[in-house]
Design a protein around this motif. Structure first.
Motif, PDB file in Angstrom:
ATOM      1  N   ALA A  21       0.838  -1.205   0.000  1.00 13.08           N
ATOM      2  CA  ALA A  21       0.000   0.000   0.000  1.00 13.08           C
ATOM      3  C   ALA A  21       0.873   1.254   0.000  1.00 13.08           C
ATOM      4  O   ALA A  21       0.520   2.274  -0.595  1.00 13.08           O
ATOM      5  N   LYS A  22       2.033   1.166   0.670  1.00  3.95           N
ATOM      6  CA  LYS A  22       2.959   2.310   0.732  1.00  3.95           C
ATOM      7  C   LYS A  22       3.702   2.537  -0.576  1.00  3.95           C
ATOM      8  O   LYS A  22       4.432   3.504  -0.742  1.00  3.95           O
ATOM      9  N   GLY A  23       3.641   1.514  -1.455  1.00  2.83           N
ATOM     10  CA  GLY A  23       4.316   1.644  -2.747  1.00  2.83           C
ATOM     11  C   GLY A  23       5.708   1.025  -2.779  1.00  2.83           C
ATOM     12  O   GLY A  23       6.461   1.264  -3.731  1.00  2.83           O
ATOM     13  N   SER A  24       6.068   0.229  -1.761  1.00  2.00           N
ATOM     14  CA  SER A  24       7.382  -0.434  -1.801  1.00  2.00           C
ATOM     15  C   SER A  24       7.422  -1.391  -2.985  1.00  2.00           C
ATOM     16  O   SER A  24       6.391  -1.956  -3.365  1.00  2.00           O
ATOM     17  N   LYS A  25       8.636  -1.580  -3.527  1.00  2.00           N
ATOM     18  CA  LYS A  25       8.764  -2.444  -4.706  1.00  2.00           C
ATOM     19  C   LYS A  25       8.623  -3.898  -4.289  1.00  2.00           C
ATOM     20  O   LYS A  25       9.150  -4.310  -3.233  1.00  2.00           O
ATOM     21  N   ARG A  26       7.948  -4.708  -5.140  1.00  2.00           N
ATOM     22  CA  ARG A  26       7.743  -6.112  -4.775  1.00  2.00           C
ATOM     23  C   ARG A  26       9.063  -6.859  -4.574  1.00  2.00           C
ATOM     24  O   ARG A  26       9.206  -7.663  -3.673  1.00  2.00           O
ATOM     25  N   CYS A  27      10.072  -6.542  -5.415  1.00  2.00           N
ATOM     26  CA  CYS A  27      11.338  -7.282  -5.279  1.00  2.00           C
ATOM     27  C   CYS A  27      12.005  -6.975  -3.926  1.00  2.00           C
ATOM     28  O   CYS A  27      12.616  -7.856  -3.309  1.00  2.00           O
ATOM     29  N   ASP A  28      11.870  -5.741  -3.452  1.00  2.60           N
ATOM     30  CA  ASP A  28      12.456  -5.386  -2.148  1.00  2.60           C
ATOM     31  C   ASP A  28      11.705  -6.083  -1.005  1.00  2.60           C
ATOM     32  O   ASP A  28      12.309  -6.491  -0.011  1.00  2.60           O
ATOM     33  N   ILE A  29      10.394  -6.219  -1.165  1.00  5.68           N
ATOM     34  CA  ILE A  29       9.593  -6.912  -0.139  1.00  5.68           C
ATOM     35  C   ILE A  29       9.973  -8.398  -0.129  1.00  5.68           C
ATOM     36  O   ILE A  29      10.166  -9.000   0.936  1.00  5.68           O
ATOM     37  N   VAL A  30      10.112  -8.979  -1.326  1.00  2.76           N
ATOM     38  CA  VAL A  30      10.458 -10.412  -1.413  1.00  2.76           C
ATOM     39  C   VAL A  30      11.811 -10.660  -0.740  1.00  2.76           C
ATOM     40  O   VAL A  30      11.981 -11.632  -0.001  1.00  2.76           O
ATOM     41  N   ARG A  31      12.753  -9.747  -0.960  1.00  2.00           N
ATOM     42  CA  ARG A  31      14.064  -9.904  -0.319  1.00  2.00           C
ATOM     43  C   ARG A  31      13.897  -9.923   1.196  1.00  2.00           C
ATOM     44  O   ARG A  31      14.484 -10.767   1.883  1.00  2.00           O
ATOM     45  N   GLY A  32      13.080  -8.993   1.709  1.00  2.00           N
ATOM     46  CA  GLY A  32      12.830  -8.936   3.155  1.00  2.00           C
ATOM     47  C   GLY A  32      12.190 -10.218   3.671  1.00  2.00           C
ATOM     48  O   GLY A  32      12.531 -10.699   4.753  1.00  2.00           O
ATOM     49  N   ILE A  33      11.297 -10.792   2.891  1.00  3.17           N
ATOM     50  CA  ILE A  33      10.622 -12.042   3.290  1.00  3.17           C
ATOM     51  C   ILE A  33      11.635 -13.189   3.379  1.00  3.17           C
ATOM     52  O   ILE A  33      11.629 -13.983   4.332  1.00  3.17           O
ATOM     53  N   CYS A  34      12.531 -13.258   2.390  1.00  4.83           N
ATOM     54  CA  CYS A  34      13.530 -14.339   2.375  1.00  4.83           C
ATOM     55  C   CYS A  34      14.510 -14.178   3.543  1.00  4.83           C
ATOM     56  O   CYS A  34      14.928 -15.165   4.158  1.00  4.83           O
ATOM     57  N   VAL A  35      14.855 -12.947   3.863  1.00  2.00           N
ATOM     58  CA  VAL A  35      15.754 -12.699   4.996  1.00  2.00           C
ATOM     59  C   VAL A  35      15.035 -13.058   6.308  1.00  2.00           C
ATOM     60  O   VAL A  35      15.627 -13.653   7.217  1.00  2.00           O
ATOM     61  N   ALA A  36      13.737 -12.747   6.371  1.00  2.00           N
ATOM     62  CA  ALA A  36      12.970 -13.036   7.599  1.00  2.00           C
ATOM     63  C   ALA A  36      12.908 -14.537   7.862  1.00  2.00           C
ATOM     64  O   ALA A  36      13.131 -14.999   8.986  1.00  2.00           O
ATOM     65  N   ILE A  37      12.647 -15.311   6.829  1.00  2.00           N
ATOM     66  CA  ILE A  37      12.551 -16.774   7.006  1.00  2.00           C
ATOM     67  C   ILE A  37      13.937 -17.333   7.395  1.00  2.00           C
ATOM     68  O   ILE A  37      14.054 -18.180   8.273  1.00  2.00           O
ATOM     69  N   ALA A  38      14.993 -16.783   6.760  1.00  2.00           N
ATOM     70  CA  ALA A  38      16.351 -17.261   7.071  1.00  2.00           C
ATOM     71  C   ALA A  38      16.702 -16.957   8.523  1.00  2.00           C
ATOM     72  O   ALA A  38      17.310 -17.796   9.211  1.00  2.00           O
ATOM     73  N   SER A  39      16.301 -15.794   9.036  1.00  2.00           N
ATOM     74  CA  SER A  39      16.677 -15.470  10.422  1.00  2.00           C
ATOM     75  C   SER A  39      15.901 -16.340  11.402  1.00  2.00           C
ATOM     76  O   SER A  39      16.424 -16.759  12.430  1.00  2.00           O
ATOM     77  N   LYS A  40      14.676 -16.688  11.055  1.00  2.00           N
ATOM     78  CA  LYS A  40      13.890 -17.587  11.900  1.00  2.00           C
ATOM     79  C   LYS A  40      14.559 -18.980  11.962  1.00  2.00           C
ATOM     80  O   LYS A  40      14.731 -19.574  13.029  1.00  2.00           O
ATOM     81  N   VAL A  41      14.964 -19.485  10.794  1.00  3.78           N
ATOM     82  CA  VAL A  41      15.585 -20.819  10.732  1.00  3.78           C
ATOM     83  C   VAL A  41      16.962 -20.805  11.419  1.00  3.78           C
ATOM     84  O   VAL A  41      17.331 -21.758  12.116  1.00  3.78           O
ATOM     85  N   ALA A  42      17.698 -19.705  11.243  1.00  2.00           N
ATOM     86  CA  ALA A  42      19.019 -19.607  11.886  1.00  2.00           C
ATOM     87  C   ALA A  42      18.874 -19.677  13.408  1.00  2.00           C
ATOM     88  O   ALA A  42      19.678 -20.312  14.093  1.00  2.00           O
TER      89      ALA A  42
END
Ligand code: ADP
Length: 264
Positions: A180-201
């Motif tokens: 809704a804020k207009g962030s780019k989808r690729c930047d959001i996807v990167r954040g999602i992948c980092v979030a899952i990695a930090s949870k697993v780590a």
């Protein structure tokens, strides 16, 4: 002597995977159907792997089922826990593997292995989807992307959008608000992948992480997650093109061992 074929069937929550092994050492065929336990996925995966191998069910010497839905495969000669099968399969592909991180559709496991591929210790996520393939599938859906395309998207990112929650429900609202804020989808996807990695780590750090570190499960196909996890754990992470079939491979290897015992 004519070749001996063994079949490993891995029935997960998200996908059914089959692998046929020739003489306990050569991968003859694989199949994957994106429907898991309690669906037509297992039967379809068996049918597909037999077609791919140009074999009939009668040509199989031993069939071993593993995975979350293993007890539903009534035709299998035996069933075995996916923990042992994953270790066995990972050892076959990476003999130096000592830590195996398996991220599937609904669970995450970190397994400690000995030098023969035996299971020494493991930790698992609780019953929540955080850190699992399901988390990525839900996020991909909101972003109108396919799970398979997430890594490609993440690689185009120029600025990571931090997703602070790994709870699927909260992360979903964060993603919607970022869109809704207009962030780019690729930047959001990167954040999602980092979030899952930090949870697993965080989970992995509960047991000693020893090299070589190997990843299995469908999520190991997502390079953005494997790279982020490698950075978080400060270890290189190896994964194989057959990463999603590691459990089925282990099952086919155990099937070979059991067939040899049966005939001896
Ligand atoms: P399970 O054994 O629980 O069925 P799998 O190990 O088969 O789980 O992994 C399924 C998960 O893998 C899916 O939920 C999906 O998120 C992820 N996945 C499957 N294929 C890909 C791919 N090509 N790229 C990225 N992720 C994938």
């Amino acid at each position: 002597m004519s070749p001996v074929y063994t079949l490993g069937i891995d029935i997960g929550s998200a996908a059914s995977k089959c692998l046929i092994l020739r003489d306990g050492e050569q991968i003859r065929a694989l199949s994957k159907v994106d429907f898991g336990a309690g669906t037509s996925g297992p039967d379809r995966a068996v049918e597909e792997v037999l077609t791919a191998a140009s074999l009939r069910w009668e040509d199989l010497s031993f069939v071993l089922a593993t995975g979350y839905g293993r007890k539903s495969v009534s035709l299998a000669d035996e069933e075995m826990s996916e923990l042992s099968c994953h270790c066995r399969g990972a050892h076959f592909l990476f003999p130096r593997a000592r830590t195996l991180i398996d991220i599937g559709g609904q669970d995450v496991k970190v397994l400690q292995m000995n030098e023969s591929g035996g299971l020494e210790n493991f930790v698992m996520n609780d019953k929540c989807a955080a850190g699992t393939g399901r988390f990525l599938d839900v996020m991909a859906h909101i972003l109108e992307l396919k799970t398979d395309d997430l890594a490609d998207f993440a690689s185009r990112s120029t600025e990571e959008v931090v997703i602070s929650s790994t709870c699927t429900v909260f992360a979903e609202s964060e993603v919607i608000s970022q869109l809704a804020k207009g962030s780019k989808r690729c930047d959001i996807v990167r954040g999602i992948c980092v979030a899952i990695a930090s949870k697993v780590a965080g989970l992995a750090r509960r047991i000693p992480v020893r090299e070589d570190v190997v990843m299995s499960g469908g999520v190991a196909k997502n390079k953005a997650v494997t790279d982020a996890l490698s950075r978080a754990l400060e270890h290189p992470i190896y994964s194989h093109e057959y990463c999603q079939h590691v459990g089925a491979l282990g099952a086919a290897l155990f099937a070979w061992q059991k067939w040899k015992k049966r005939i001896s």
